[in-house]
Design a protein around this motif. Structure first.
Motif, PDB file in Angstrom:
ATOM      1  N   HIS A 127      33.518  41.181  46.134  1.00  0.00           N
ATOM      2  CA  HIS A 127      33.680  39.735  45.965  1.00  0.00           C
ATOM      3  C   HIS A 127      34.595  39.417  44.783  1.00  0.00           C
ATOM      4  N   ASN A 178      38.321  37.538  44.859  1.00  0.00           N
ATOM      5  CA  ASN A 178      38.635  36.382  44.035  1.00  0.00           C
ATOM      6  C   ASN A 178      39.735  36.675  43.025  1.00  0.00           C
ATOM      7  N   SER A 210      33.929  27.638  44.151  1.00  0.00           N
ATOM      8  CA  SER A 210      34.005  29.085  44.007  1.00  0.00           C
ATOM      9  C   SER A 210      32.650  29.677  43.651  1.00  0.00           C
ATOM     10  N   ASP A 211      32.452  30.922  44.051  1.00  0.00           N
ATOM     11  CA  ASP A 211      31.264  31.656  43.617  1.00  0.00           C
ATOM     12  C   ASP A 211      31.349  32.043  42.147  1.00  0.00           C
ATOM     13  N   TYR A 212      32.516  31.869  41.561  1.00  0.00           N
ATOM     14  CA  TYR A 212      32.740  32.210  40.151  1.00  0.00           C
ATOM     15  C   TYR A 212      33.306  30.997  39.419  1.00  0.00           C
TER      16      TYR A 212
END
Length: 334
Positions: free
Chosen positions: A58, A62, A284-286
């Motif tokens: 992941h 990204n 975003s996951d971040y």
């Protein structure tokens, strides 16, 4: 002549056989238990490896470089006011601000007990650009070599510093970078609420723009910053991840996560790049920053992000004529 009982040698032989057989049996039982133990450990290890591999994959998706890199040094500076110290500024200081390499609070009045740096400026939204000019000049004069990056965040902005460091690790602070949440109005600018980051080079350029009179004397704080930098050909860029999801958030995050809900008009019309969609894939996951976070939510985010842990439970069902018996293995993902 004394005759030995002929049964004695037989007894010794039988005892020795039983002893050897017992030792062999114990060896095989222990070996079997040992192998079962390590097979179970291997099973758990494989599951953890798959979990870690998923995280690594992941990160790569990204755009993050997983190789060992030099840790970016970030100076965080927070414009605040005497009335906001006890709640808003304190919540920043108690939570994410602890992860900055250097944390500075700027106000119209110095307070050595907090501490805050006092500037010769007035308070109020219309005077924010004066506070920003004075803050950046102070940082330039006193701390230009103490950090690689200079993050401006409001006292109602929460920053996930680890994610921001990952994001900045791909960039060279010796180049002119101006990072944040871009809107396309007024020629393009990074909104102040979501926070913006200067590289060391950009801080030097901003000071140069002020000296050369390239900065306007009034206007919105974030637009003022963008105009100053544009006069030196430094412009904002998109900071979405490789899947097109936002990483800096100016508006409250919760409404943006609701599928099918029409996005805020400003997001629909002036996001860069367009289009912008609400729903889980908006974000975003971040993520790097969240704006419009009150003090209570600061502490809640701190708890949810850094203290909450997940227990992974694995059930292995064993055959039984009566009912399935379950053996449960639990481990923590940290």
């Amino acid at each position: 002549m004394v005759r030995l009982d002929s049964s004695l040698p037989n007894f010794i032989f039988q005892f020795a056989c039983i002893l050897v057989l017992g030792m062999v049996t114990m060896f095989f039982l222990e070996h079997n238990n040992y192998m079962q133990y390590w097979h179970k450990r291997l099973e758990i290890g494989n599951k953890r490896s798959k979990y870690n591999a998923g995280v690594d994959r992941h990160l790569k998706q990204n755009g993050f470089n997983l190789k060992e890199i030099e840790r970016p040094r970030i100076l965080c500076w927070i414009p605040t006011s005497p009335t906001n110290l006890a709640a808003r500024a304190k919540s920043v200081k108690d939570t994410w601000g602890k992860r900055c390499d250097m944390l500075l609070f700027f106000s119209s009045k110095a307070d050595s007990s907090f501490p805050t740096i006092g500037l010769n400026v007035g308070e109020g939204r219309k005077r924010l650009f004066n506070k920003t000019r004075a803050s950046l000049r102070y940082i330039y004069q006193h701390h230009i070599n103490d950090a690689d990056w200079f993050l401006k965040a409001d006292d109602d902005t929460y920053v996930i510093m680890e994610n921001l460091r990952y994001f900045l690790s791909k960039l060279n602070p010796s180049n002119p970078h101006y990072i944040g949440r871009m809107f396309t109005t007024y020629g393009g600018y990074n909104t102040g609420g979501a926070g913006y980051v200067f590289s060391r080079k950009t801080l030097r350029i901003f000071e140069k723009a002020q000296d050369e009179g390239g900065c306007p004397l009034k206007g919105g704080e974030d637009i003022f910053v963008a105009n100053c930098l544009r006069s030196q050909d430094v412009k904002p860029v998109s900071t979405r991840d490789s899947s097109g999801r936002e990483t800096f958030f100016h508006f409250k995050i919760a409404p943006q996560l609701i599928p099918g809900r029409p996005p805020h008009g400003f997001l629909s019309n002036y996001s860069f790049p367009l289009p912008y969609k609400n729903g889980p894939e908006c974000c975003s996951d971040y993520p790097n920053t969240f704006h419009k976070v009150n003090p209570e939510m600061m502490y809640l985010l701190e708890y949810l992000i850094y203290r909450v842990k997940i227990l992974w439970v694995c059930k292995v069902y064993l055959k039984s004529e009566i009912q399935p018996a379950s053996k449960v293995s639990i481990w923590e993902i940290s």
